[in-house]
Write an enzyme that holds these catalytic residues in place. Sequence first.
Site, PDB file in Angstrom:
ATOM      1  N   HIS A 107      45.798  16.561  76.592  1.00  0.00           N
ATOM      2  CA  HIS A 107      45.875  15.907  75.276  1.00  0.00           C
ATOM      3  C   HIS A 107      46.153  16.989  74.231  1.00  0.00           C
ATOM      4  O   HIS A 107      45.733  16.873  73.090  1.00  0.00           O
ATOM      5  CB  HIS A 107      44.558  15.179  75.010  1.00  0.00           C
ATOM      6  CG  HIS A 107      44.589  14.196  73.865  1.00  0.00           C
ATOM      7  ND1 HIS A 107      45.662  13.366  73.608  1.00  0.00           N
ATOM      8  CD2 HIS A 107      43.660  13.907  72.912  1.00  0.00           C
ATOM      9  CE1 HIS A 107      45.379  12.624  72.547  1.00  0.00           C
ATOM     10  NE2 HIS A 107      44.191  12.932  72.099  1.00  0.00           N
ATOM     11  N   HIS A 110      44.949  19.191  69.315  1.00  0.00           N
ATOM     12  CA  HIS A 110      45.153  17.858  68.749  1.00  0.00           C
ATOM     13  C   HIS A 110      46.051  17.790  67.515  1.00  0.00           C
ATOM     14  O   HIS A 110      45.758  17.027  66.570  1.00  0.00           O
ATOM     15  CB  HIS A 110      43.781  17.230  68.433  1.00  0.00           C
ATOM     16  CG  HIS A 110      43.760  15.732  68.557  1.00  0.00           C
ATOM     17  ND1 HIS A 110      44.124  14.901  67.534  1.00  0.00           N
ATOM     18  CD2 HIS A 110      43.420  14.914  69.565  1.00  0.00           C
ATOM     19  CE1 HIS A 110      43.997  13.636  67.911  1.00  0.00           C
ATOM     20  NE2 HIS A 110      43.572  13.622  69.149  1.00  0.00           N
ATOM     21  N   HIS A 146      37.920   6.862  73.885  1.00  0.00           N
ATOM     22  CA  HIS A 146      37.609   8.262  73.580  1.00  0.00           C
ATOM     23  C   HIS A 146      36.213   8.581  74.094  1.00  0.00           C
ATOM     24  O   HIS A 146      35.259   7.888  73.709  1.00  0.00           O
ATOM     25  CB  HIS A 146      37.686   8.509  72.062  1.00  0.00           C
ATOM     26  CG  HIS A 146      39.049   8.237  71.497  1.00  0.00           C
ATOM     27  ND1 HIS A 146      39.467   6.974  71.175  1.00  0.00           N
ATOM     28  CD2 HIS A 146      40.084   9.068  71.238  1.00  0.00           C
ATOM     29  CE1 HIS A 146      40.718   7.042  70.718  1.00  0.00           C
ATOM     30  NE2 HIS A 146      41.122   8.305  70.751  1.00  0.00           N
ATOM     31  N   ASP A 149      40.331   9.938  75.814  1.00  0.00           N
ATOM     32  CA  ASP A 149      40.929  11.077  75.111  1.00  0.00           C
ATOM     33  C   ASP A 149      39.865  11.897  74.369  1.00  0.00           C
ATOM     34  O   ASP A 149      38.771  11.413  74.098  1.00  0.00           O
ATOM     35  CB  ASP A 149      41.915  10.583  74.041  1.00  0.00           C
ATOM     36  CG  ASP A 149      43.153   9.954  74.651  1.00  0.00           C
ATOM     37  OD1 ASP A 149      43.195   9.795  75.888  1.00  0.00           O
ATOM     38  OD2 ASP A 149      44.067   9.611  73.878  1.00  0.00           O
ATOM     39  N   ASP A 150      40.251  13.113  74.035  1.00  0.00           N
ATOM     40  CA  ASP A 150      39.522  13.988  73.084  1.00  0.00           C
ATOM     41  C   ASP A 150      38.298  14.705  73.654  1.00  0.00           C
ATOM     42  O   ASP A 150      37.639  15.457  72.951  1.00  0.00           O
ATOM     43  CB  ASP A 150      39.064  13.244  71.809  1.00  0.00           C
ATOM     44  CG  ASP A 150      40.233  12.719  70.992  1.00  0.00           C
ATOM     45  OD1 ASP A 150      41.385  12.940  71.400  1.00  0.00           O
ATOM     46  OD2 ASP A 150      39.982  12.091  69.954  1.00  0.00           O
TER      47      ASP A 150
HETATM   48 ZN    ZN Z   1      43.103  12.067  70.472  1.00  0.00          ZN
END
Ligand code: ZN
Length: 506
Positions: free
Chosen positions: A361, A365, A452, A310-311
Site C-alpha cells: 500500500h 501513503h 482498514h 489497508d494501512d
Molecule cells: Zn490507505
Amino acid sequence: MNKKKIRLHSRLILLLLMILILGVSSVIFFTANNKKSSEGLNGNKNTQELMAQINFPAVSRDQQIGTTESIMNNDDRNSVSVHYPSVGIEGVDSQIQNKVDQILQQYNKGKKGYSVGHDDMESELWVDYSSYVVGDNLASVVYHQKMNFSVLANPEERVSTQVFNLKNQKELSLDDVLKGNYLPVLCSYAKTKLAEDEQLKQQMDSDFFEHGIAPEKENYSNFALKKDAIIIYFEKYQLFSGSEGEQSVEIPFSELSDYLKIDTSGKLLEAMAPPETSQQQAPAQSTPDVKQPETQPVDAKRPMIALTFDDGPSRTITPRILDILSKHNARATFFVLGNRVDSYSDVLQREYEEGHEIGSHTFSHPSLTKINAEDINYQINETDTRISHLIPYSPTLLRPPYGALNDAVKASIQKPLVLWSVDTQDWKSRDRDKIVQKVIGKVQDGDIILMHDIYSSTAEACEVMIPQLVEQGFQLVTVSELLQSREITPTIGGVYSEAIRNNTKE
Ligand code: ZN
C-alpha cells in the site's frame, strides 16, 4: 674571543639545533599517528559523512532521572551510540534494559537482513532520551531513535516512551493515567494545537492525517507526564509527510480534569490497575525464523469473496482480525504500509504464516497521482525491500492509496493494481453496525471488500460478519486466490476491483 672559544660556541649551537630538529620531527610524527588512530576509532570517512547526513538532534536532559548509561560501538562500517537512563531502582531499570535490548535487536536484525548482497553496507544506530519526573512517584523516559542502513534511502526515525510508577516499579499505560472516554478529548485538543502551525494545517485535510490522529489507543501510546501536562508524541509519518518529522503536543491537565487519575503531585488518585501486558509481549519481538505459510485449498466452483485490509499492520487491531479469521479458517489480503512493517514485524510475520496475502500500500501513503515517477519507485521499492527482509516474500499486488490512479501511475508501477467493489467506509463511520450493514446482504460472489485494520470498530465488525459470511457459504480468500479461481491472470498495470463469475451462460 679566541678561535677555540668560537669553535666551542658553534658546536654548542649545532647541538642545540639538532635537538630542536629531533624534537619538532618527533612531535610531527606523533601527531600524524594520533590522527590516524582517531580516524580508526570513528570509522572511515564515509561513515563520518553518513553521520553528518543524519543530523542528530540535540536532546535536552534537563530533568534527568538517575544517571546516563551508554553503549558505544564503532567499527569501519557500523556505529552504535545508545544512551539511556539508569534510575537505581531494580524493577524499573530492568524494564528500561528490556526496551534498549529490543532496539538493539531490531537494529542487529536490520543489519543482518539488509547487508545480504551488500558487503560494503554501512549502518548506524543512535538513541538518546529525555526524561521527566513528577513528584517522587512518576518518571517518564522519551527515547529518540535513528537507524540508518546505507542501502535504504532514508534513516528510520522513531520516538517511543516509557512511564513508570517508581513506587511499585510498574510501567504505566495511558489507561493507568486517564479514565473515561478520554481519547476523543486528546484527539480534538491535538488537532487544534497542530492547526496553529500554518504549514501543518495545510496537510491536515487528508485521510492519512485522519488515520494517524484518530482516537485509537495505539495512536496515543507514546506519552510522557510533566508536572502539569501530558505530552503526546506522534511519530514521523504518523500524521504528515516525512519532511515534517515527529510531532508532540502538550495537553495541560486543566483540559483533562474530568479524566485524570493522577494529581499534580504525581500521586495516583485511584488504585493502580495492573500494567498492560506489554512486558509479557516483549519476547515476541525476538521472533525466531518465519514459518512456512499455512495453505488451504479453494473450491473454484463455490462462491467466494476477498476481504482486504489497508494501512496496517497495527499492534492491537490486526491481531484481533487475524484471530477471527483464523477461527473461521478464513484468508484475507493485507495491503500494508512499508513504514509500519519494521515496527510491527511480528504482526506481519503472523499474517504471512497464517496464509494471508501481503500486498503493498506504498511506503508512506502518498497519492501516487501527485508525485513523480522517481518518488513512485521509491514508495514501491522501499516497501518491497523492507517486507522481503522480514518474510521470504515480496508483494505482487499494489493497492494505490485513496485508489488514486492515472495513466502515468499505471505506466510506472510494475505490479497489478487492486481496487475494490465494496467500500465499507469504515474509516468514516467508525461504527461496527454501519460497517456490517455495508457488507451483509449486499456482498456478491467475486467481490473485493475494502477495510482498514487500524480501527477497533473494524475489528468489531469483522467479529460480527466473518462468522455470518462463512455461514452464508462464502469462502473468504485472498485477492490472488480469487483472481486465480476465476482464471484471471493479473498483468502489470492492470486494474482489478472484482472477479465476478462470468460462466453463468453455461
Ligand atoms: Zn490507505
